[in-house]
Write a protein that holds these residues in place. Structure first.
Motif, mmCIF file in Angstrom:
data_model
loop_
_atom_site.group_PDB
_atom_site.id
_atom_site.type_symbol
_atom_site.label_atom_id
_atom_site.label_comp_id
_atom_site.label_asym_id
_atom_site.label_seq_id
_atom_site.Cartn_x
_atom_site.Cartn_y
_atom_site.Cartn_z
ATOM 1 N N MET A 1 -13.833 -12.296 31.650
ATOM 2 C CA MET A 1 -14.814 -11.206 31.737
ATOM 3 C C MET A 1 -15.351 -11.041 33.159
ATOM 4 O O MET A 1 -16.052 -10.075 33.463
ATOM 5 C CB MET A 1 -15.984 -11.469 30.783
ATOM 6 N N GLY B 1 -10.560 -18.126 29.329
ATOM 7 C CA GLY B 1 -11.487 -17.901 28.226
ATOM 8 C C GLY B 1 -12.020 -16.491 28.254
ATOM 9 O O GLY B 1 -11.893 -15.782 29.265
ATOM 10 N N ALA B 2 -12.605 -16.083 27.122
ATOM 11 C CA ALA B 2 -13.322 -14.811 27.004
ATOM 12 C C ALA B 2 -12.430 -13.602 27.266
ATOM 13 O O ALA B 2 -12.870 -12.606 27.842
ATOM 14 C CB ALA B 2 -14.544 -14.811 27.916
ATOM 15 N N GLY B 3 -11.165 -13.673 26.841
ATOM 16 C CA GLY B 3 -10.285 -12.511 26.981
ATOM 17 C C GLY B 3 -8.820 -12.899 26.857
ATOM 18 O O GLY B 3 -8.481 -14.064 26.641
ATOM 19 N N ASN B 4 -7.971 -11.877 27.010
ATOM 20 C CA ASN B 4 -6.522 -12.042 26.862
ATOM 21 C C ASN B 4 -5.867 -12.086 28.259
ATOM 22 O O ASN B 4 -5.887 -11.088 28.978
ATOM 23 C CB ASN B 4 -6.003 -10.847 26.045
ATOM 24 N N GLU C 1 -10.868 -22.888 19.934
ATOM 25 C CA GLU C 1 -12.280 -23.261 20.074
ATOM 26 C C GLU C 1 -13.071 -22.724 18.903
ATOM 27 O O GLU C 1 -13.187 -21.506 18.724
ATOM 28 C CB GLU C 1 -12.782 -22.670 21.400
ATOM 29 N N VAL D 1 -7.566 -19.982 25.842
ATOM 30 C CA VAL D 1 -8.350 -20.140 24.613
ATOM 31 C C VAL D 1 -7.992 -18.982 23.698
ATOM 32 O O VAL D 1 -7.980 -17.821 24.123
ATOM 33 C CB VAL D 1 -9.877 -20.125 24.884
ATOM 34 N N LEU E 1 -3.751 -13.965 18.237
ATOM 35 C CA LEU E 1 -3.686 -14.084 19.704
ATOM 36 C C LEU E 1 -2.879 -15.324 20.099
ATOM 37 O O LEU E 1 -2.161 -15.309 21.101
ATOM 38 C CB LEU E 1 -5.083 -14.110 20.334
ATOM 39 N N VAL F 1 -23.465 -16.114 22.242
ATOM 40 C CA VAL F 1 -23.517 -17.306 23.092
ATOM 41 C C VAL F 1 -24.351 -18.386 22.396
ATOM 42 O O VAL F 1 -25.505 -18.136 22.026
ATOM 43 C CB VAL F 1 -24.138 -16.956 24.469
ATOM 44 N N MET G 1 -26.867 -23.606 27.522
ATOM 45 C CA MET G 1 -25.641 -23.507 26.716
ATOM 46 C C MET G 1 -25.214 -24.905 26.275
ATOM 47 O O MET G 1 -25.134 -25.820 27.090
ATOM 48 C CB MET G 1 -24.527 -22.844 27.522
ATOM 49 N N ALA H 1 -21.441 -10.275 22.660
ATOM 50 C CA ALA H 1 -21.194 -11.464 23.495
ATOM 51 C C ALA H 1 -22.024 -12.624 22.949
ATOM 52 O O ALA H 1 -23.017 -13.043 23.551
ATOM 53 C CB ALA H 1 -21.556 -11.178 24.953
ATOM 54 N N PRO I 1 -9.001 -17.227 19.924
ATOM 55 C CA PRO I 1 -9.968 -17.261 18.825
ATOM 56 C C PRO I 1 -9.340 -16.921 17.476
ATOM 57 O O PRO I 1 -10.035 -16.838 16.490
ATOM 58 C CB PRO I 1 -10.980 -16.184 19.229
ATOM 59 N N GLY J 1 -21.812 -22.014 24.571
ATOM 60 C CA GLY J 1 -21.440 -20.830 25.343
ATOM 61 C C GLY J 1 -20.914 -19.724 24.446
ATOM 62 O O GLY J 1 -21.304 -19.599 23.276
ATOM 63 N N HIS J 2 -20.003 -18.936 24.994
ATOM 64 C CA HIS J 2 -19.449 -17.758 24.323
ATOM 65 C C HIS J 2 -18.558 -18.206 23.158
ATOM 66 O O HIS J 2 -17.588 -18.925 23.383
ATOM 67 C CB HIS J 2 -18.636 -16.989 25.366
ATOM 68 N N MET K 1 -12.636 -17.302 33.702
ATOM 69 C CA MET K 1 -13.418 -16.568 32.702
ATOM 70 C C MET K 1 -13.034 -15.095 32.869
ATOM 71 O O MET K 1 -13.368 -14.467 33.875
ATOM 72 C CB MET K 1 -14.903 -16.807 32.972
#
Ligand code: TUI
Length: 310
Positions: A72, A94-97, A136, A115, A121, A228, A276, A226, A117, A142-143, A70
């Motif tokens: 973040m 997930g949640a970033g590059n 996703e 992942v 990306l 969720v 979640m 963020a 979005p 979740g996020h 994750m």
């Protein structure tokens, strides 16, 4: 048909979501032993905790497995090095590059599956050397992003040459086949695994997933950047009400959610825990062994049985 089975050496083209605090070695081992790709969800854990989980998982399975990072998390960089030391075969992010890490993971022979979005990306990740991407949709738990699985999977599949794994809203063989028709070569599942015998969450949380109906999830945190998706409860309703009040600060909102996922997972607090879960909770009707869940998704599939080929 060339799909995720060839890339990852697994029986079913199904990977497990990297659910923070939930995807422990017990759940990951059950998924890998059932023929999918089990993953440790590193969430906010520090590097030592994730290493312990990997070592415990290796004792429970000799099948391929992965670690979800994750991005973040403040521990993401340390974990990105540790997975190389531990010989982890697959990393999802997930949640970033994850661009800055891809080269070193590829040099270590790790299969890298971020992942994404968006199409943009996805293209960047393919150029950077990703082996596949997870797309996703906002149906996921979740996020979450804004776009749906139904629209994003075909767009990313058209734009990329590497395999696309569809995620968000898939909990049975119909979703599995639909994902392949949209261009995916595999699926990621999370919510349906919450209601598995091997999932280590509190039974109250599992029962809330099983009893959820179609309209029972809501997205909190759209205003904080963020977003969720959780099952509606007192906490989620209070959060949404506070979000509309201009006098309430982000810090006050964060205090409300702080530790709330842990409250759900460990204490079974169905009122003030962050439950979640994705929109597919409405499709989940019972708590089953992981082996039965994977078989019920793949075995009746028109694709898996060779009745159709895409
Ligand atoms: O990451 C997830 N799902 C998660 S992470 C999580 S822990 C958490 N809890 C509260 C707030 C925030 C995190 C719970 N569920 N799914 C994968 C996912 N990745 N969804 C969206 C993205 C994503 C978003 C932006 C991936 C890449 C990205 O890139 C932005 C950029 O930097 O270009």
């Amino acid at each position: 048909m060339s799909d995720l089975r060839d890339l990852l050496g697994i029986k079913y083209p199904v990977i497990q979501g990297g659910m923070a605090n939930i995807a422990t070695h017990e759940l990951a081992a059950a998924v890998s032993n059932a023929g999918g790709l089990g993953l440790i969800g590193s969430g906010g854990w520090d590097v030592d905790r994730v290493r312990d989980e990997i070592r415990s998982l290796k004792k429970l399975t000799d099948k391929p497995f992965g670690v979800n990072i994750m991005l973040m998390s403040p521990h993401a960089k340390d974990i990105s090095d540790m997975v190389i030391e531990e010989g982890v075969p697959v990393v999802t992010t997930g949640a970033g590059n994850p661009g800055e890490y891809i080269e070193k993971w590829k040099n270590a022979n790790i299969k890298v599956i971020p992942v994404v979005p968006s199409v943009a990306l996805g293209i960047r990740m393919q150029r950077a050397g990703a082996d596949a991407v997870i797309v996703e949709g906002t149906e996921a738990g979740g996020h979450v992003g804004e776009l749906t699985t139904f629209t994003l999977v075909p767009q990313v599949s058209d734009a990329l040459d590497i395999p696309v794994i569809a995620a968000g809203g898939i909990a049975d063989h119909r979703g599995f086949d639909a994902a392949f028709v949209l261009g995916a070569k595999g699926v990621q599942i999370g919510t349906v695994l919450l209601a598995s015998e091997e999932c280590p969450i509190h039974v109250n949380y599992k029962n809330k997933v099983v009893s959820a109906k179609d309209t029972d999830t809501v997205v909190t945190g759209r205003n904080t950047g963020a977003p969720v998706r959780v099952l509606k409860n007192k906490m989620a309703k209070a959060y949404l009400k506070m979000a509309k009040d201009p006098n309430i600060t982000l810090e006050e909102m964060e205090k409300l959610t702080l530790g709330s996922l842990r409250k759900a997972v460990f204490d079974g607090d169905i009122h003030y825990g962050s439950l979640m879960a994705g929109q597919s909770a409405g499709l989940v009707k019972s708590i089953r062994p992981v082996k039965d869940i994977l078989a019920s998704i793949c075995e009746p599939s028109l694709l898996f049985t060779g009745k159709i080929d895409v």
